[in-house]
Design an enzyme around this catalytic site. Sequence first.
Site, mmCIF file in Angstrom:
data_model
loop_
_atom_site.group_PDB
_atom_site.id
_atom_site.type_symbol
_atom_site.label_atom_id
_atom_site.label_comp_id
_atom_site.label_asym_id
_atom_site.label_seq_id
_atom_site.Cartn_x
_atom_site.Cartn_y
_atom_site.Cartn_z
ATOM 1 N N GLN A 148 26.446 71.492 -22.033
ATOM 2 C CA GLN A 148 27.643 71.846 -22.797
ATOM 3 C C GLN A 148 27.834 70.870 -23.952
ATOM 4 O O GLN A 148 27.809 69.661 -23.771
ATOM 5 C CB GLN A 148 28.907 71.859 -21.938
ATOM 6 C CG GLN A 148 30.063 72.482 -22.743
ATOM 7 C CD GLN A 148 31.408 72.441 -22.064
ATOM 8 O OE1 GLN A 148 31.908 71.370 -21.736
ATOM 9 N NE2 GLN A 148 32.019 73.609 -21.876
ATOM 10 N N GLY A 200 39.278 79.172 -13.838
ATOM 11 C CA GLY A 200 40.663 78.715 -13.778
ATOM 12 C C GLY A 200 41.329 79.047 -12.453
ATOM 13 O O GLY A 200 41.583 80.211 -12.161
ATOM 14 N N MET A 227 32.582 69.234 -16.090
ATOM 15 C CA MET A 227 33.784 68.406 -15.922
ATOM 16 C C MET A 227 33.478 66.976 -16.317
ATOM 17 O O MET A 227 32.561 66.355 -15.769
ATOM 18 C CB MET A 227 34.278 68.478 -14.472
ATOM 19 C CG MET A 227 34.859 69.852 -14.110
ATOM 20 S SD MET A 227 35.333 69.987 -12.357
ATOM 21 C CE MET A 227 33.729 70.232 -11.568
ATOM 22 N N CYS A 275 38.361 72.788 -24.208
ATOM 23 C CA CYS A 275 38.892 71.488 -23.808
ATOM 24 C C CYS A 275 40.113 71.121 -24.646
ATOM 25 O O CYS A 275 40.054 71.138 -25.879
ATOM 26 C CB CYS A 275 37.821 70.416 -23.965
ATOM 27 S SG CYS A 275 38.402 68.756 -23.589
#
Length: 330
Positions: free
Chosen positions: A70, A212, A18, A100
Amino acid sequence: MTHDTDLDSSARLSVAPMMDWTDRHCRYFHRQFSSQALLYTEMVTAPAIVRGDARHLLAFDPAEQPVALQLGGADPQQLAQAARIGADEGYPEVNLNCGCPSDRVQSGAFGAIHMTTPDLVAEICSAMIAASHAEITVKCRIGVDDQDPHEVLPTFLTKIRAAGVRRVTIHARKAWLQGLSPKENRDIPPLDYPLVHQMKAEFPDLHISINGGIASLDEAKIHLNQGLDGVMIGRAAYHTPAAILTDADQMIWGQGTTRSSFEVVDRMKPYIADHIAGGGRMHHVTRHMLGLFSGQPGARGWRQVLSTQGQGDAPIEVLDLALARIQTAA
């Protein structure tokens, strides 16, 4: 690859990458709860790593392991080079961001737009695998915009599997690249969990994690019990870390130590003291700890003290002042 089985096991529960949140301080904090869960860096763009101006973002404490890097990008050779650098820095996994919805563009479009270019993604993954000894994984959406996920997702998975990818995390929402902000893309497109489960049935050899809207360990267990290999939790793990991570090792892996939030604070003190001694600010670390006592008496006082008195050159003693708000309310 020496890390496969360990990473496969760790990926049963992971904390999502995040932006602005899962920096090294956040990861060290989360690691105090769970020794098993797979942690991720914030997304770092391949050009920034290759040019060298984001190398500092690759720093991590060995205690954070298992931790994955990432990457965002669209150029196969640049991503291959960034993957090699990441592996050399000690990351056992390098993950390609294909989910993203941000409209940022460097070296061409990347993130969720990759759902429209599966051949390019396969080429990228192939180049990253050839260049790096880390395991190369992908995080994707079920589709974007007007795509039909039932057509797009199987094609996408077929192509990245052929390129050598064997572990993928699927965010069970479409991304709308036009008309929705990245924040809205986390909530507005409907979740399609059954499609992700269907993909596991169709691609039994892939290690598939679902992402999610999952907000509890009980929900995570349901997905695991129904046959998925892993569950990735994002905002809930950040905002209510104790609720998600305190019992994770016991509930997900059936082993490990359960630490109370108070014990976690004690374990963070030397880390924060070292950070301050090295010229850092306390709030660099404690901003990730604001939700630690969420839902408990005194939680508001804890947040208040850290948010107001914990800024600037605040001494570590402020942590004890904040903790006293919890203890007096208990």
